[in-house]
Motif scaffolding. Sequence first.
Motif, PDB file in Angstrom:
ATOM      1  N   SER A   1     -12.084   5.170  -3.233  1.00  0.00           N
ATOM      2  CA  SER A   1     -10.713   4.714  -3.447  1.00  0.00           C
ATOM      3  C   SER A   1      -9.766   5.904  -3.415  1.00  0.00           C
ATOM      4  O   SER A   1     -10.172   7.050  -3.620  1.00  0.00           O
ATOM      5  CB  SER A   1     -10.582   3.984  -4.788  1.00  0.00           C
ATOM      6  OG  SER A   1     -10.832   4.873  -5.867  1.00  0.00           O
ATOM      7  N   GLY A   2      -8.513   5.607  -3.148  1.00  0.00           N
ATOM      8  CA  GLY A   2      -7.482   6.639  -3.146  1.00  0.00           C
ATOM      9  C   GLY A   2      -6.227   6.124  -3.819  1.00  0.00           C
ATOM     10  O   GLY A   2      -5.791   5.001  -3.545  1.00  0.00           O
ATOM     11  N   SER A   3      -5.667   6.910  -4.722  1.00  0.00           N
ATOM     12  CA  SER A   3      -4.447   6.519  -5.430  1.00  0.00           C
ATOM     13  C   SER A   3      -3.299   7.440  -5.034  1.00  0.00           C
ATOM     14  O   SER A   3      -3.427   8.666  -5.101  1.00  0.00           O
ATOM     15  CB  SER A   3      -4.656   6.581  -6.947  1.00  0.00           C
ATOM     16  OG  SER A   3      -5.512   5.545  -7.380  1.00  0.00           O
TER      17      SER A   3
ATOM     18  N   GLU B   1       0.063   3.245   3.135  1.00  0.00           N
ATOM     19  CA  GLU B   1      -0.574   4.046   4.179  1.00  0.00           C
ATOM     20  C   GLU B   1      -1.086   5.370   3.619  1.00  0.00           C
ATOM     21  O   GLU B   1      -2.165   5.842   3.997  1.00  0.00           O
ATOM     22  CB  GLU B   1       0.411   4.290   5.319  1.00  0.00           C
ATOM     23  CG  GLU B   1       0.751   3.033   6.116  1.00  0.00           C
ATOM     24  CD  GLU B   1       1.781   3.293   7.196  1.00  0.00           C
ATOM     25  OE1 GLU B   1       2.256   4.456   7.293  1.00  0.00           O
ATOM     26  OE2 GLU B   1       2.115   2.353   7.943  1.00  0.00           O
ATOM     27  N   GLN B   2      -0.318   5.969   2.715  1.00  0.00           N
ATOM     28  CA  GLN B   2      -0.744   7.229   2.102  1.00  0.00           C
ATOM     29  C   GLN B   2      -2.014   7.016   1.269  1.00  0.00           C
ATOM     30  O   GLN B   2      -2.945   7.827   1.315  1.00  0.00           O
ATOM     31  CB  GLN B   2       0.376   7.781   1.219  1.00  0.00           C
ATOM     32  CG  GLN B   2       1.617   8.235   1.969  1.00  0.00           C
ATOM     33  CD  GLN B   2       1.402   9.543   2.715  1.00  0.00           C
ATOM     34  OE1 GLN B   2       0.447  10.264   2.469  1.00  0.00           O
ATOM     35  NE2 GLN B   2       2.293   9.844   3.646  1.00  0.00           N
ATOM     36  N   SER B   3      -2.056   5.933   0.499  1.00  0.00           N
ATOM     37  CA  SER B   3      -3.239   5.669  -0.327  1.00  0.00           C
ATOM     38  C   SER B   3      -4.443   5.337   0.546  1.00  0.00           C
ATOM     39  O   SER B   3      -5.581   5.691   0.222  1.00  0.00           O
ATOM     40  CB  SER B   3      -2.960   4.532  -1.311  1.00  0.00           C
ATOM     41  OG  SER B   3      -2.855   3.288  -0.647  1.00  0.00           O
TER      42      SER B   3
ATOM     43  N   HIS C   1      -8.639  -2.978   0.541  1.00  0.00           N
ATOM     44  CA  HIS C   1      -7.559  -3.714  -0.100  1.00  0.00           C
ATOM     45  C   HIS C   1      -6.761  -2.770  -0.985  1.00  0.00           C
ATOM     46  O   HIS C   1      -7.266  -1.759  -1.453  1.00  0.00           O
ATOM     47  CB  HIS C   1      -8.099  -4.889  -0.924  1.00  0.00           C
ATOM     48  CG  HIS C   1      -8.992  -4.482  -2.053  1.00  0.00           C
ATOM     49  ND1 HIS C   1     -10.329  -4.204  -1.882  1.00  0.00           N
ATOM     50  CD2 HIS C   1      -8.739  -4.298  -3.373  1.00  0.00           C
ATOM     51  CE1 HIS C   1     -10.863  -3.868  -3.045  1.00  0.00           C
ATOM     52  NE2 HIS C   1      -9.927  -3.917  -3.962  1.00  0.00           N
ATOM     53  N   THR C   2      -5.519  -3.117  -1.181  1.00  0.00           N
ATOM     54  CA  THR C   2      -4.599  -2.244  -1.903  1.00  0.00           C
ATOM     55  C   THR C   2      -4.090  -2.931  -3.160  1.00  0.00           C
ATOM     56  O   THR C   2      -3.694  -4.093  -3.124  1.00  0.00           O
ATOM     57  CB  THR C   2      -3.404  -1.865  -1.003  1.00  0.00           C
ATOM     58  OG1 THR C   2      -3.891  -1.183   0.150  1.00  0.00           O
ATOM     59  CG2 THR C   2      -2.434  -0.959  -1.747  1.00  0.00           C
TER      60      THR C   2
ATOM     61  N   ALA D   1      11.567   6.223 -15.812  1.00  0.00           N
ATOM     62  CA  ALA D   1      11.080   5.352 -14.739  1.00  0.00           C
ATOM     63  C   ALA D   1       9.609   5.571 -14.423  1.00  0.00           C
ATOM     64  O   ALA D   1       8.962   4.703 -13.832  1.00  0.00           O
ATOM     65  CB  ALA D   1      11.914   5.571 -13.478  1.00  0.00           C
ATOM     66  N   GLY D   2       9.054   6.727 -14.800  1.00  0.00           N
ATOM     67  CA  GLY D   2       7.644   6.984 -14.515  1.00  0.00           C
ATOM     68  C   GLY D   2       7.362   7.007 -13.023  1.00  0.00           C
ATOM     69  O   GLY D   2       8.241   7.267 -12.202  1.00  0.00           O
ATOM     70  N   GLN D   3       6.115   6.716 -12.655  1.00  0.00           N
ATOM     71  CA  GLN D   3       5.724   6.675 -11.251  1.00  0.00           C
ATOM     72  C   GLN D   3       4.947   5.392 -10.952  1.00  0.00           C
ATOM     73  O   GLN D   3       4.354   4.785 -11.840  1.00  0.00           O
ATOM     74  CB  GLN D   3       4.863   7.892 -10.883  1.00  0.00           C
ATOM     75  CG  GLN D   3       5.658   9.180 -10.750  1.00  0.00           C
ATOM     76  CD  GLN D   3       4.861  10.268 -10.061  1.00  0.00           C
ATOM     77  OE1 GLN D   3       3.694  10.483 -10.351  1.00  0.00           O
ATOM     78  NE2 GLN D   3       5.497  10.968  -9.133  1.00  0.00           N
ATOM     79  N   ILE D   4       4.961   5.021  -9.680  1.00  0.00           N
ATOM     80  CA  ILE D   4       4.240   3.852  -9.201  1.00  0.00           C
ATOM     81  C   ILE D   4       2.886   4.299  -8.655  1.00  0.00           C
ATOM     82  O   ILE D   4       2.802   5.286  -7.926  1.00  0.00           O
ATOM     83  CB  ILE D   4       5.024   3.145  -8.078  1.00  0.00           C
ATOM     84  CG1 ILE D   4       6.428   2.776  -8.555  1.00  0.00           C
ATOM     85  CG2 ILE D   4       4.278   1.914  -7.592  1.00  0.00           C
ATOM     86  CD1 ILE D   4       6.463   1.817  -9.695  1.00  0.00           C
ATOM     87  N   GLU D   5       1.829   3.575  -9.003  1.00  0.00           N
ATOM     88  CA  GLU D   5       0.505   3.852  -8.446  1.00  0.00           C
ATOM     89  C   GLU D   5       0.166   2.806  -7.384  1.00  0.00           C
ATOM     90  O   GLU D   5       0.223   1.609  -7.641  1.00  0.00           O
ATOM     91  CB  GLU D   5      -0.576   3.827  -9.525  1.00  0.00           C
ATOM     92  CG  GLU D   5      -1.973   4.073  -8.961  1.00  0.00           C
ATOM     93  CD  GLU D   5      -3.079   3.885  -9.984  1.00  0.00           C
ATOM     94  OE1 GLU D   5      -4.251   4.105  -9.635  1.00  0.00           O
ATOM     95  OE2 GLU D   5      -2.764   3.502 -11.134  1.00  0.00           O
ATOM     96  N   VAL D   6      -0.181   3.290  -6.193  1.00  0.00           N
ATOM     97  CA  VAL D   6      -0.653   2.421  -5.120  1.00  0.00           C
ATOM     98  C   VAL D   6      -2.089   2.839  -4.820  1.00  0.00           C
ATOM     99  O   VAL D   6      -2.340   3.954  -4.377  1.00  0.00           O
ATOM    100  CB  VAL D   6       0.224   2.539  -3.861  1.00  0.00           C
ATOM    101  CG1 VAL D   6      -0.282   1.598  -2.770  1.00  0.00           C
ATOM    102  CG2 VAL D   6       1.678   2.223  -4.191  1.00  0.00           C
ATOM    103  N   ASN D   7      -3.032   1.943  -5.088  1.00  0.00           N
ATOM    104  CA  ASN D   7      -4.458   2.262  -4.975  1.00  0.00           C
ATOM    105  C   ASN D   7      -5.105   1.442  -3.868  1.00  0.00           C
ATOM    106  O   ASN D   7      -4.894   0.228  -3.776  1.00  0.00           O
ATOM    107  CB  ASN D   7      -5.164   1.991  -6.309  1.00  0.00           C
ATOM    108  CG  ASN D   7      -6.658   2.217  -6.231  1.00  0.00           C
ATOM    109  OD1 ASN D   7      -7.409   1.314  -5.882  1.00  0.00           O
ATOM    110  ND2 ASN D   7      -7.086   3.423  -6.551  1.00  0.00           N
ATOM    111  N   THR D   8      -5.892   2.111  -3.020  1.00  0.00           N
ATOM    112  CA  THR D   8      -6.623   1.439  -1.949  1.00  0.00           C
ATOM    113  C   THR D   8      -8.111   1.712  -2.104  1.00  0.00           C
ATOM    114  O   THR D   8      -8.518   2.852  -2.330  1.00  0.00           O
ATOM    115  CB  THR D   8      -6.158   1.931  -0.564  1.00  0.00           C
ATOM    116  OG1 THR D   8      -4.791   1.578  -0.374  1.00  0.00           O
ATOM    117  CG2 THR D   8      -6.983   1.292   0.548  1.00  0.00           C
ATOM    118  N   GLN D   9      -8.925   0.666  -1.985  1.00  0.00           N
ATOM    119  CA  GLN D   9     -10.378   0.799  -1.994  1.00  0.00           C
ATOM    120  C   GLN D   9     -10.907   0.452  -0.608  1.00  0.00           C
ATOM    121  O   GLN D   9     -10.421  -0.479   0.033  1.00  0.00           O
ATOM    122  CB  GLN D   9     -11.000  -0.115  -3.046  1.00  0.00           C
ATOM    123  CG  GLN D   9     -10.608   0.254  -4.463  1.00  0.00           C
ATOM    124  CD  GLN D   9     -11.392  -0.511  -5.499  1.00  0.00           C
ATOM    125  OE1 GLN D   9     -12.378  -1.166  -5.187  1.00  0.00           O
ATOM    126  NE2 GLN D   9     -10.953  -0.434  -6.739  1.00  0.00           N
TER     127      GLN D   9
END
Length: 268
Positions: A64-66, A182-184, A217-218, A249-257
């Motif tokens: 996976s990549g976050s 796409e980055q994740s 999937h993301t 606001a923090g940050q958003i995590e987009v994770n793809t496996q």
Amino acid sequence: MVQTKVKQTNMPIIIICAITAAVLITAILTAILLPPKELKVSLAGYGSTESGIPASHGLSVNASGSYYTNPDLAKIQIGVETKNPDLRKAQTESNQIMESIMQTLKDAGIEEKNMQTANYSISPHTPYDSSEIDYYRVNNKLHLRIYELAKIEEILNRAVEAGANQIGSIEFTLEDYEQAREQSYELAMNAAQKRAAFLANGMDVELGDLLAITGSHTNYRPFYFSGYANQALASEPGMESGYSESISAGQIEVNTQIDLLYAIVNKL
């Protein structure tokens, strides 16, 4: 003459037996001498492929990549609740306050297209020991989309000063998360390739072609800030009109496996 007839009668049976024996011998020799046919790869979750690689010669890996990025949009609901024994007065007061709130938001830079009525409800209130309605409650909520995140506190405080007494939790999100996805995906792909190389080295084998990419999937996880949640900021006695808690606001995590299936071509 009798013996001659017997020999002629048994001759076809002897020929059939000889042919059958020859066929069986040929089949046995073929099975022993010829190489086995190519096998299909069939692994759980991957189905079959005509790669010609035996099932025992496939290597599957999961990784996976976050990817973390700053949000560019905040979604929030603000509202006003009014109570009055007279329903019309409760509605009139609610409408007047909401009009004031919307005008204040416009003055603060919120476009009308980014304001939408999320809920409008009327509820009669009856005491538990009586069947008579003692007052009506009118709830009017507005859904906001705020793009100037640095102005959120200012906008909410101005809304409270205009009469808002209900503010929900804030959702920090992305207007378009395709680039982050796409980055994740790239991070997950790199991680899976490194893992496959590491495992192949440990197994003393060599990776072949990449046969399949499956299970990709993301997961998209917006960030929620609940410092404003369920605050009746302007209507409760003794409370100041406004809210001073700092908002991050923090940050958003987009994770793809992702799952990769490699062939193993030969030993090192």
